[in-house]
Write a protein that holds these residues in place. Structure first.
Motif, PDB file in Angstrom:
ATOM      1  N   TYR A 389       7.534  -2.988   6.544  1.00  0.00           N
ATOM      2  CA  TYR A 389       8.969  -2.791   6.309  1.00  0.00           C
ATOM      3  C   TYR A 389       9.255  -1.381   5.801  1.00  0.00           C
ATOM      4  O   TYR A 389      10.124  -1.165   4.970  1.00  0.00           O
ATOM      5  N   LYS A 390       8.517  -0.415   6.319  1.00  0.00           N
ATOM      6  CA  LYS A 390       8.636   0.937   5.791  1.00  0.00           C
ATOM      7  C   LYS A 390      10.021   1.547   6.001  1.00  0.00           C
ATOM      8  O   LYS A 390      10.416   2.461   5.266  1.00  0.00           O
ATOM      9  N   GLU A 391      10.765   1.027   6.972  1.00  0.00           N
ATOM     10  CA  GLU A 391      12.104   1.569   7.192  1.00  0.00           C
ATOM     11  C   GLU A 391      13.030   1.238   6.018  1.00  0.00           C
ATOM     12  O   GLU A 391      14.066   1.877   5.842  1.00  0.00           O
ATOM     13  N   ARG A 392      12.632   0.253   5.212  1.00  0.00           N
ATOM     14  CA  ARG A 392      13.434  -0.100   4.040  1.00  0.00           C
ATOM     15  C   ARG A 392      13.120   0.782   2.828  1.00  0.00           C
ATOM     16  O   ARG A 392      13.820   0.727   1.809  1.00  0.00           O
ATOM     17  N   ILE A 393      12.049   1.551   2.928  1.00  0.00           N
ATOM     18  CA  ILE A 393      11.574   2.338   1.782  1.00  0.00           C
ATOM     19  C   ILE A 393      12.142   3.746   1.851  1.00  0.00           C
ATOM     20  O   ILE A 393      11.890   4.488   2.811  1.00  0.00           O
ATOM     21  N   GLU A 394      12.904   4.093   0.834  1.00  0.00           N
ATOM     22  CA  GLU A 394      13.435   5.454   0.757  1.00  0.00           C
ATOM     23  C   GLU A 394      12.284   6.426   0.496  1.00  0.00           C
ATOM     24  O   GLU A 394      11.409   6.172  -0.334  1.00  0.00           O
ATOM     25  N   ASN A 395      12.301   7.539   1.206  1.00  0.00           N
ATOM     26  CA  ASN A 395      11.263   8.574   1.062  1.00  0.00           C
ATOM     27  C   ASN A 395       9.862   7.990   1.284  1.00  0.00           C
ATOM     28  O   ASN A 395       8.914   8.294   0.547  1.00  0.00           O
ATOM     29  N   TYR A 396       9.724   7.165   2.301  1.00  0.00           N
ATOM     30  CA  TYR A 396       8.433   6.528   2.582  1.00  0.00           C
ATOM     31  C   TYR A 396       7.343   7.570   2.823  1.00  0.00           C
ATOM     32  O   TYR A 396       6.206   7.398   2.351  1.00  0.00           O
ATOM     33  N   ASP A 397       7.677   8.630   3.545  1.00  0.00           N
ATOM     34  CA  ASP A 397       6.672   9.656   3.865  1.00  0.00           C
ATOM     35  C   ASP A 397       6.115  10.299   2.597  1.00  0.00           C
ATOM     36  O   ASP A 397       4.903  10.529   2.487  1.00  0.00           O
ATOM     37  N   GLU A 398       7.004  10.592   1.640  1.00  0.00           N
ATOM     38  CA  GLU A 398       6.557  11.174   0.370  1.00  0.00           C
ATOM     39  C   GLU A 398       5.696  10.174  -0.393  1.00  0.00           C
ATOM     40  O   GLU A 398       4.662  10.539  -0.975  1.00  0.00           O
ATOM     41  N   GLU A 400       3.822   7.869   0.855  1.00  0.00           N
ATOM     42  CA  GLU A 400       2.523   7.756   1.513  1.00  0.00           C
ATOM     43  C   GLU A 400       1.611   8.928   1.149  1.00  0.00           C
ATOM     44  O   GLU A 400       0.400   8.751   0.965  1.00  0.00           O
ATOM     45  N   ILE A 401       2.199  10.121   1.015  1.00  0.00           N
ATOM     46  CA  ILE A 401       1.397  11.283   0.576  1.00  0.00           C
ATOM     47  C   ILE A 401       0.849  11.042  -0.816  1.00  0.00           C
ATOM     48  O   ILE A 401      -0.330  11.298  -1.102  1.00  0.00           O
ATOM     49  N   ILE A 402       1.706  10.538  -1.700  1.00  0.00           N
ATOM     50  CA  ILE A 402       1.276  10.257  -3.077  1.00  0.00           C
ATOM     51  C   ILE A 402       0.157   9.216  -3.082  1.00  0.00           C
ATOM     52  O   ILE A 402      -0.850   9.369  -3.788  1.00  0.00           O
ATOM     53  N   LEU A 403       0.330   8.165  -2.261  1.00  0.00           N
ATOM     54  CA  LEU A 403      -0.686   7.114  -2.189  1.00  0.00           C
ATOM     55  C   LEU A 403      -2.030   7.666  -1.703  1.00  0.00           C
ATOM     56  O   LEU A 403      -3.087   7.345  -2.267  1.00  0.00           O
ATOM     57  N   ASP A 404      -1.983   8.489  -0.662  1.00  0.00           N
ATOM     58  CA  ASP A 404      -3.226   9.081  -0.144  1.00  0.00           C
ATOM     59  C   ASP A 404      -3.915   9.917  -1.216  1.00  0.00           C
ATOM     60  O   ASP A 404      -5.149   9.855  -1.393  1.00  0.00           O
ATOM     61  N   ASN A 405      -3.121  10.702  -1.957  1.00  0.00           N
ATOM     62  CA  ASN A 405      -3.695  11.540  -3.018  1.00  0.00           C
ATOM     63  C   ASN A 405      -4.260  10.697  -4.159  1.00  0.00           C
ATOM     64  O   ASN A 405      -5.348  10.978  -4.685  1.00  0.00           O
ATOM     65  N   LEU A 406      -3.518   9.650  -4.544  1.00  0.00           N
ATOM     66  CA  LEU A 406      -3.992   8.779  -5.620  1.00  0.00           C
ATOM     67  C   LEU A 406      -5.285   8.084  -5.229  1.00  0.00           C
ATOM     68  O   LEU A 406      -6.200   7.930  -6.044  1.00  0.00           O
ATOM     69  N   ASN A 407      -5.380   7.666  -3.973  1.00  0.00           N
ATOM     70  CA  ASN A 407      -6.608   7.018  -3.507  1.00  0.00           C
ATOM     71  C   ASN A 407      -7.807   7.944  -3.627  1.00  0.00           C
ATOM     72  O   ASN A 407      -8.908   7.515  -3.992  1.00  0.00           O
ATOM     73  N   LEU A 408      -7.607   9.211  -3.311  1.00  0.00           N
ATOM     74  CA  LEU A 408      -8.712  10.171  -3.358  1.00  0.00           C
ATOM     75  C   LEU A 408      -9.270  10.322  -4.767  1.00  0.00           C
ATOM     76  O   LEU A 408     -10.490  10.366  -4.963  1.00  0.00           O
ATOM     77  N   ILE A 409      -8.376  10.419  -5.765  1.00  0.00           N
ATOM     78  CA  ILE A 409      -8.887  10.637  -7.131  1.00  0.00           C
ATOM     79  C   ILE A 409      -9.166   9.320  -7.855  1.00  0.00           C
ATOM     80  O   ILE A 409      -9.957   9.294  -8.812  1.00  0.00           O
ATOM     81  N   ALA A 410      -8.520   8.221  -7.427  1.00  0.00           N
ATOM     82  CA  ALA A 410      -8.810   6.923  -8.046  1.00  0.00           C
ATOM     83  C   ALA A 410     -10.263   6.531  -7.807  1.00  0.00           C
ATOM     84  O   ALA A 410     -10.872   5.828  -8.621  1.00  0.00           O
ATOM     85  N   ASN A 411     -10.834   6.997  -6.695  1.00  0.00           N
ATOM     86  CA  ASN A 411     -12.238   6.706  -6.416  1.00  0.00           C
ATOM     87  C   ASN A 411     -13.176   7.302  -7.460  1.00  0.00           C
ATOM     88  O   ASN A 411     -14.304   6.825  -7.627  1.00  0.00           O
ATOM     89  N   LEU A 412     -12.698   8.351  -8.162  1.00  0.00           N
ATOM     90  CA  LEU A 412     -13.519   8.938  -9.231  1.00  0.00           C
ATOM     91  C   LEU A 412     -13.692   7.965 -10.390  1.00  0.00           C
ATOM     92  O   LEU A 412     -14.613   8.096 -11.182  1.00  0.00           O
ATOM     93  N   ARG A 413     -12.784   6.993 -10.483  1.00  0.00           N
ATOM     94  CA  ARG A 413     -12.890   5.994 -11.554  1.00  0.00           C
ATOM     95  C   ARG A 413     -14.197   5.218 -11.426  1.00  0.00           C
ATOM     96  O   ARG A 413     -14.819   4.843 -12.419  1.00  0.00           O
ATOM     97  N   ASN A 414     -14.629   4.953 -10.187  1.00  0.00           N
ATOM     98  CA  ASN A 414     -15.883   4.217  -9.983  1.00  0.00           C
ATOM     99  C   ASN A 414     -17.076   4.992 -10.532  1.00  0.00           C
ATOM    100  O   ASN A 414     -18.024   4.399 -11.053  1.00  0.00           O
ATOM    101  N   LYS A 415     -16.992   6.307 -10.402  1.00  0.00           N
ATOM    102  CA  LYS A 415     -18.062   7.147 -10.942  1.00  0.00           C
ATOM    103  C   LYS A 415     -18.141   6.995 -12.458  1.00  0.00           C
ATOM    104  O   LYS A 415     -19.234   6.888 -13.027  1.00  0.00           O
ATOM    105  N   ALA A 416     -16.965   6.961 -13.106  1.00  0.00           N
ATOM    106  CA  ALA A 416     -16.935   6.808 -14.562  1.00  0.00           C
ATOM    107  C   ALA A 416     -17.361   5.403 -14.975  1.00  0.00           C
ATOM    108  O   ALA A 416     -18.099   5.217 -15.945  1.00  0.00           O
ATOM    109  N   ALA A 417     -16.889   4.395 -14.219  1.00  0.00           N
ATOM    110  CA  ALA A 417     -17.130   3.004 -14.605  1.00  0.00           C
ATOM    111  C   ALA A 417     -18.550   2.552 -14.300  1.00  0.00           C
ATOM    112  O   ALA A 417     -19.157   1.815 -15.085  1.00  0.00           O
ATOM    113  N   HIS A 418     -19.095   2.970 -13.156  1.00  0.00           N
ATOM    114  CA  HIS A 418     -20.372   2.430 -12.707  1.00  0.00           C
ATOM    115  C   HIS A 418     -21.555   3.364 -12.937  1.00  0.00           C
ATOM    116  O   HIS A 418     -22.696   2.901 -12.997  1.00  0.00           O
ATOM    117  N   GLU A 419     -21.278   4.659 -13.059  1.00  0.00           N
ATOM    118  CA  GLU A 419     -22.371   5.611 -13.263  1.00  0.00           C
ATOM    119  C   GLU A 419     -22.366   6.202 -14.665  1.00  0.00           C
ATOM    120  O   GLU A 419     -23.217   7.008 -15.018  1.00  0.00           O
TER     121      GLU A 419
END
Length: 469
Positions: A389-398, A400-419
């Motif tokens: 339902y992305k057509e219902r989301i205002e500024n969906y493109d922005e 999605e950029i934020i989500l992609d960026n958050l995913n990249l650095i959220a993966n560093l949490r595993n390094k802190a938690a597991h290593e």
């Protein structure tokens, strides 16, 4: 607990009741303060002569400045285990060396050791001679630092009570002794002997100095929203309670934070501010977006504090929840995460949205070609719903950029938690480099996304704390 005392000895701290005429070379004059007693014209030579003829003149000796300070300490604590006399002993060629107090210190030591009043109440007496740079506060500050370290090198002196009497002698020496006494001794009594009084009095300067120093440290911690640091300073019950509100928020103990806020109402001068904060909390109680915004502000504070591992852990939580309000809006209900009843509320919400449930049943995750686990609420489910339902989301493109960026650095949490490895800023930027961006650019995007301004709750708490210092 041992009782220590440090006193500076000035050139007029030893006086005589009467004129002495039978010691060759001893020059005396009537005391400048109008008393009918005599003081030494040349303290170094005169002190040496008195010390050499001590037995003959001991009944004539007066120590009008130091004695009242000794009396105060003994009355207060019953004894003085160690007395340190700070004296001067310059090279004879140095100008003003005739005013050196090394021999006055020796006279005082002999006088106290043989005095009926003091010999049983004062233990070891040690002279601490200063030989150069007497008028330079930098040098005296270093000298006093070394002296304090020497005194405290004895394990039995670590928890001592110190009486300090920095009144005789040179300003640079007295000021340095005062400051270093405050630095090294928590249990400190700063004594003064007013000229118009026959007794010594305690001064409040150490408490005032420490209070001001602590205040400046609180201000510094406020600049970083370091509430735990403020609490550790124990500035006042009011400041501690306010800082506890902020500290609980930083740890996202939302309910605990409200409990600390309730404690603020115990203090009359905090009630107006506490009422304002209470309204802020009430406005967030049923507003997930506002609480998520507050959580982001806490994450950003951790970043500004250079606590990058704590920042990443908060980013991971933001990444897990940032899409939840959008999913709730599409589903038309509140998403409740409840493992206790196998997510009954969530599954009931899906039943009310059969089209979405059917969509989720057939949804395949592109990255690993696996079916989506939709029987419990999670980030991947939210993302699948929003993509439909992305057509219902205002500024969906922005978004999605934020989500992609958050995913990249959220993966560093595993390094802190597991290593069990910390996270550095360069590793955050290295992860974001894959998206041709940086952490500073991502924070700018998030500021715009959450509509962050200077009127957020942390700043309001900081301003209240500052106003009560």
């Amino acid at each position: 607990m041992k009782i220590l005392m440090i006193a500076t000895i000035g050139s007029r701290d030893v006086k005589l009741k009467n004129r002495i005429d039978n010691i060759e070379g001893l020059e005396l004059r009537v005391s400048r303060n109008g008393q009918s007693v005599y003081e030494l014209v040349n303290p170094r030579r005169g002190g040496k002569l008195i010390h050499a003829n001590f037995n003959a003149v001991r009944n004539e000796i007066l120590i009008p400045m130091l004695e009242p300070a000794l009396n105060y300490a003994i009355k207060d604590s019953g004894k003085i285990d160690e007395l340190y006399l700070v004296v001067t002993d310059q090279d004879g060629s140095v100008e003003h060396s005739r005013f050196d107090t090394i021999f006055l210190g020796k006279v005082i030591k002999s006088y106290l050791s043989q005095s009926r009043r003091f010999k049983n109440t004062i233990g070891r007496i040690t002279l601490k001679p200063i030989q150069e740079n007497l008028i330079y506060i930098d040098s005296m500050y270093d000298f006093m630092d070394e002296m304090m370290k020497s005194i405290l090198s004895k394990p039995e002196n670590n928890d001592s009570k110190l009486f300090v009497f920095p009144q005789g002698g040179i300003d640079a020496i007295n000021h340095s002794l005062t400051l270093k006494s405050i630095e090294y001794f928590k249990n400190l009594v700063h004594l003064s002997k007013p000229e118009n009084l026959p007794y010594a009095i305690p001064l409040r300067f150490p408490a005032k100095f420490r209070g001001n120093f602590t205040k400046q440290t609180v201000i510094k911690f406020l600049e970083q929203s370091n509430y735990a640091g403020i609490i550790s300073l124990n500035y006042s019950p009011e400041i501690n309670t306010l800082a506890s509100v902020g500290n609980a928020l930083m740890n996202f103990d939302y309910e605990i934070s409200k409990e600390h806020l309730a404690q603020c109402f115990r203090f009359e001068k905090l009630r107006k501010d506490a009422t304002m904060l209470q309204h802020e909390f009430e406005s967030m109680d049923n507003d997930f977006n506002s609480r998520l915004k507050l959580f982001y502000q806490g994450a950003k504070i951790r970043y500004m504090q250079k606590a990058y591992t704590a920042f990443i852990i908060k980013v991971f939580t933001i990444n897990e929840n940032i899409l939840k309000p959008y999913a709730e809006k599409i589903l038309g209900g509140t998403i409740i995460y409840n493992t206790g009843n196998k997510h009954k509320e969530w599954n009931n919400l899906l039943k009310k949205n059969p089209e979405i449930k059917a969509y989720l049943e057939n949804y395949t995750i592109k990255e690993n070609n696996t079916k989506l686990k939709y029987n419990e609420p999670n980030r991947m489910v939210y993302k699948a719903i929003i993509d439909k339902y992305k057509e219902r989301i205002e500024n969906y493109d922005e978004l999605e950029i934020i989500l992609d960026n958050l995913n990249l650095i959220a993966n560093l949490r595993n390094k802190a938690a597991h290593e069990l490895k910390g996270v550095e800023k360069k590793s955050i930027n290295l992860a974001l480099k894959r998206a041709n961006t940086s952490i500073d650019e991502l924070l700018q995007r998030l500021d715009a996304f959450f509509k962050v301004d200077d009127h957020h709750l942390y700043n309001k708490i900081n301003k209240i704390i500052s106003g009560h210092l």
